[in-house]
Motif scaffolding. Structure first.
Motif, PDB file in Angstrom:
ATOM      1  N   ASN A 297       0.914  -1.256  -0.104  1.00  0.00           N
ATOM      2  CA  ASN A 297      -0.096   0.048  -0.054  1.00  0.00           C
ATOM      3  C   ASN A 297       0.798   1.197  -0.041  1.00  0.00           C
ATOM      4  OD1 ASN A 297      -2.581  -1.459   0.372  1.00  0.00           O
ATOM      5  ND2 ASN A 297      -1.918  -1.812   2.374  1.00  0.00           N
ATOM      6  N   MET A 298       0.548   2.106  -0.974  1.00  0.00           N
ATOM      7  CA  MET A 298       1.172   3.440  -1.009  1.00  0.00           C
ATOM      8  C   MET A 298       0.800   4.371   0.181  1.00  0.00           C
ATOM      9  SD  MET A 298       1.460   6.285  -3.607  1.00  0.00           S
ATOM     10  CE  MET A 298       2.108   8.010  -3.141  1.00  0.00           C
ATOM     11  N   ARG A 299       1.844   4.786   0.983  1.00  0.00           N
ATOM     12  CA  ARG A 299       1.772   5.756   1.900  1.00  0.00           C
ATOM     13  C   ARG A 299       2.073   7.362   1.310  1.00  0.00           C
ATOM     14  NH1 ARG A 299       1.405   3.443   7.139  1.00  0.00           N
ATOM     15  NH2 ARG A 299       2.728   1.534   7.482  1.00  0.00           N
ATOM     16  N   VAL A 300       1.294   8.332   1.943  1.00  0.00           N
ATOM     17  CA  VAL A 300       1.944   9.675   1.466  1.00  0.00           C
ATOM     18  C   VAL A 300       3.095   9.675   2.282  1.00  0.00           C
ATOM     19  CG1 VAL A 300       1.264  11.927   1.917  1.00  0.00           C
ATOM     20  CG2 VAL A 300      -0.294  10.437   1.306  1.00  0.00           C
ATOM     21  N   MET A 303       6.093   9.687   8.142  1.00  0.00           N
ATOM     22  CA  MET A 303       6.121  10.605   9.181  1.00  0.00           C
ATOM     23  C   MET A 303       4.870  11.042   9.795  1.00  0.00           C
ATOM     24  SD  MET A 303       9.356  10.594   9.589  1.00  0.00           S
ATOM     25  CE  MET A 303       9.195  11.730  10.997  1.00  0.00           C
ATOM     26  N   GLY A 304       3.622  10.789   9.123  1.00  0.00           N
ATOM     27  CA  GLY A 304       2.515  11.223   9.550  1.00  0.00           C
ATOM     28  C   GLY A 304       1.073  10.231   9.458  1.00  0.00           C
ATOM     29  N   GLU A 305       0.046  10.570  10.107  1.00  0.00           N
ATOM     30  CA  GLU A 305      -1.046   9.634   9.788  1.00  0.00           C
ATOM     31  C   GLU A 305      -1.706  10.240   8.669  1.00  0.00           C
ATOM     32  OE1 GLU A 305      -1.717   6.910  11.565  1.00  0.00           O
ATOM     33  OE2 GLU A 305       0.115   7.036  12.732  1.00  0.00           O
ATOM     34  N   PHE A 306      -1.669   9.485   7.492  1.00  0.00           N
ATOM     35  CA  PHE A 306      -2.585   9.866   6.255  1.00  0.00           C
ATOM     36  C   PHE A 306      -3.205   8.641   5.916  1.00  0.00           C
ATOM     37  CE2 PHE A 306       1.025  13.109   6.546  1.00  0.00           C
ATOM     38  CZ  PHE A 306       0.327  14.322   6.224  1.00  0.00           C
ATOM     39  N   MET A 326      -1.755  13.067  -3.035  1.00  0.00           N
ATOM     40  CA  MET A 326      -0.392  13.544  -3.255  1.00  0.00           C
ATOM     41  C   MET A 326      -0.400  15.038  -3.848  1.00  0.00           C
ATOM     42  SD  MET A 326       1.781  11.433  -1.878  1.00  0.00           S
ATOM     43  CE  MET A 326       3.337  11.657  -2.866  1.00  0.00           C
ATOM     44  N   VAL A 327      -1.274  15.194  -4.880  1.00  0.00           N
ATOM     45  CA  VAL A 327      -1.345  16.434  -5.578  1.00  0.00           C
ATOM     46  C   VAL A 327      -1.785  17.596  -4.593  1.00  0.00           C
ATOM     47  CG1 VAL A 327      -2.203  17.591  -7.584  1.00  0.00           C
ATOM     48  CG2 VAL A 327      -1.298  15.224  -7.984  1.00  0.00           C
ATOM     49  N   ALA A 328      -2.917  17.103  -3.808  1.00  0.00           N
ATOM     50  CA  ALA A 328      -3.226  17.937  -2.945  1.00  0.00           C
ATOM     51  C   ALA A 328      -2.607  18.466  -2.078  1.00  0.00           C
ATOM     52  CB  ALA A 328      -4.820  17.669  -2.605  1.00  0.00           C
ATOM     53  N   LEU A 329      -1.922  17.461  -1.626  1.00  0.00           N
ATOM     54  CA  LEU A 329      -0.617  17.702  -0.351  1.00  0.00           C
ATOM     55  C   LEU A 329       0.444  18.811  -0.869  1.00  0.00           C
ATOM     56  CD1 LEU A 329      -0.289  14.764   1.688  1.00  0.00           C
ATOM     57  CD2 LEU A 329      -0.840  16.875   2.745  1.00  0.00           C
ATOM     58  N   PRO A 339      -1.192  20.278   5.994  1.00  0.00           N
ATOM     59  CA  PRO A 339      -1.728  19.939   7.103  1.00  0.00           C
ATOM     60  C   PRO A 339      -1.058  19.849   8.568  1.00  0.00           C
ATOM     61  CG  PRO A 339      -1.336  18.250   5.419  1.00  0.00           C
ATOM     62  CD  PRO A 339      -0.685  19.478   4.837  1.00  0.00           C
ATOM     63  N   PRO A 340      -1.757  19.712   9.532  1.00  0.00           N
ATOM     64  CA  PRO A 340      -1.267  19.547  10.829  1.00  0.00           C
ATOM     65  C   PRO A 340       0.024  18.472  10.973  1.00  0.00           C
ATOM     66  CG  PRO A 340      -3.485  20.107  10.990  1.00  0.00           C
ATOM     67  CD  PRO A 340      -3.477  19.772   9.558  1.00  0.00           C
ATOM     68  N   PRO A 341      -0.129  17.480  10.678  1.00  0.00           N
ATOM     69  CA  PRO A 341       0.990  16.345  10.714  1.00  0.00           C
ATOM     70  C   PRO A 341       2.103  16.896   9.917  1.00  0.00           C
ATOM     71  CG  PRO A 341      -1.249  15.094  10.024  1.00  0.00           C
ATOM     72  CD  PRO A 341      -1.266  16.722   9.691  1.00  0.00           C
ATOM     73  N   CYS A 342       2.060  17.466   8.916  1.00  0.00           N
ATOM     74  CA  CYS A 342       3.299  18.037   8.098  1.00  0.00           C
ATOM     75  C   CYS A 342       4.099  19.412   8.897  1.00  0.00           C
ATOM     76  CB  CYS A 342       2.889  18.661   6.711  1.00  0.00           C
ATOM     77  SG  CYS A 342       2.338  17.474   5.480  1.00  0.00           S
ATOM     78  N   ARG A 343       3.098  20.001   9.585  1.00  0.00           N
ATOM     79  CA  ARG A 343       3.611  21.387  10.359  1.00  0.00           C
ATOM     80  C   ARG A 343       4.438  20.988  11.546  1.00  0.00           C
ATOM     81  NH1 ARG A 343      -1.900  24.748  10.612  1.00  0.00           N
ATOM     82  NH2 ARG A 343      -2.629  24.501   8.579  1.00  0.00           N
ATOM     83  N   ALA A 344       4.287  19.708  12.054  1.00  0.00           N
ATOM     84  CA  ALA A 344       4.942  19.370  13.079  1.00  0.00           C
ATOM     85  C   ALA A 344       6.191  18.191  12.905  1.00  0.00           C
ATOM     86  CB  ALA A 344       4.192  18.120  14.074  1.00  0.00           C
ATOM     87  N   CYS A 345       6.471  18.150  11.379  1.00  0.00           N
ATOM     88  CA  CYS A 345       7.443  17.401  11.015  1.00  0.00           C
ATOM     89  C   CYS A 345       8.698  18.236  10.628  1.00  0.00           C
ATOM     90  CB  CYS A 345       7.120  16.309   9.663  1.00  0.00           C
ATOM     91  SG  CYS A 345       8.372  15.486   8.993  1.00  0.00           S
TER      92      CYS A 345
END
Length: 371
Positions: A297-300, A303-306, A326-329, A339-345
């Protein structure tokens, strides 16, 4: 290449083709990064494969020790590898990691051989317990490859306290045997690196670590603070502060410099976040890496819950790489609203064209030096 590498037939036969594929992909990546684009024309320069989630150890700082994290559920197959094989010549590395020990798999040598034959260099993370001289003999004959051995303790007492179920003498002996085999066969591969998580348990062992690295003949030591994966209290995990981590890195660099051993430090601190929407952001996981879990399965990203994007056995790679999620991120990051998971990475960084160009340089370097 060093004398003795004539045995690396697949790497030699396919080297020119892979070089051209990576060069063409690099040109597309430069345009994607400098434009910048959210729907990419370039292909990933790195595949990150969570090869399996089975392990023979119970390390005190490992996410496997969190009972809420799934484990021992699956493994990549050769059939899954064939699904990504058409894109491998365009990539520089295939990372083989995850929540498991790759050498538990009997098909790993053939898995690695097929990757090398396609062009990129596999990069494996292992605990070193199963890296026996017999396996080392076969690995040295495969071709360009990186083996990253997780150590986390430079004395027997600390090592066996942190990496429960492992023998310090056995792992150090395996590294010594691998070095002897490489020297006997006059091969630079596999390139060996040590991965070291900074814990309160191993603070003060930096000089011993530098000496261990010298004896093992490693190319470099990669170091980062242990991460809080929610491991239950009472497991003996001693997380360090930023200041403690930086002091440990300074001591290690001072001890390793006379031995000629490079130290690569990865702090796990995100940049201070401001949500004013005025700045653009960038993440190498979204622009350079295609990430899969043990089931294909492909993950985004790792490092985060996606939400999972799709399965490699069910969807073509171009649909996964430029999936709507992926395009939206990518678009959200470039608009200043990740999104919040990215801001904490810690991987998230400010986007500028200079920063984008800096992302391209190491990709260019892989054309000349694949490992």
């Amino acid at each position: 290449m060093a004398r003795g590498n004539e045995e690396f037939g697949p790497a030699r036969r396919h080297g020119a083709r892979a070089y051209c594929s990576r060069a063409a992909n690099l040109a597309l990546a430069a345009v994607d990064a400098l434009a910048p684009r959210s729907r990419l024309r370039s292909r990933p320069f790195q595949f990150h494969i969570e090869y399996n989630d089975y392990c023979n150890l119970h390390c005190i700082h490992c996410p496997r020790e969190n009972p809420d994290i799934p484990r021992s559920t699956g493994q990549w197959t050769l059939e899954m590898l064939e699904r990504i094989r058409p894109w491998l010549p365009s990539a520089a590395f295939v990372g083989i990691a995850g929540l498991g020990e790759p050498f538990l798999s009997k098909t790993l040598p053939e898995f690695l051989e097929r990757i090398i034959e396609a062009g990129p260099a596999p990069s494996i993370i292992t605990n070193g317990t199963l890296l026996t001289p017999q396996r080392a003999e076969r690995l040295v004959g495969l071709g360009p490859m990186i083996i990253n051995v997780s150590i986390d303790g430079a004395t027997r007492e600390t090592f066996e306290q942190v990496r429960r179920g492992a023998s310090f003498d056995e792992v150090v002996g395996n590294l010594a045997a691998l070095r002897e085999i490489k020297e006997r066969r006059r091969s630079p591969f596999p390139l060996v690196q040590i991965f070291w998580c900074i814990l309160k348990e191993n603070l003060g062992e930096e000089e011993r670590l530098a000496e261990l690295a010298r004896r093992a003949g490693v190319a470099s030591v990669w170091i980062q603070p242990a991460y809080d994966y929610g491991v239950p209290a009472g497991r003996g995990v001693g997380l360090v502060s930023n200041e403690e981590a930086e002091q440990a890195v300074a001591r290690l660099r001072a001890a390793a410099a006379p031995k000629g051993i490079p130290i690569v430090y990865t702090p796990l601190n995100a940049l201070p976040w401001t949500d004013n929407g005025r700045g653009r952001w960038f993440c190498p996981n979204l622009w350079k890496t295609l990430h899969f879990d043990p089931h294909g399965n492909m993950r985004v990203c790792c490092m985060g819950e996606f939400q999972l994007v799709g399965n490699v056995m069910e969807k073509p790679l171009d649909e996964l790489w430029n999936a709507p999620a992926m395009v939206a991120l990518r678009r959200a990051a470039l608009r200043g609203a990740p999104p919040p998971p990215c801001r904490a990475c810690y991987l998230l960084q400010r986007y500028t064209r200079r920063a984008a160009a800096a992302q391209i340089k190491p990709l260019w370097d892989t054309l000349r030096h694949p490992t």
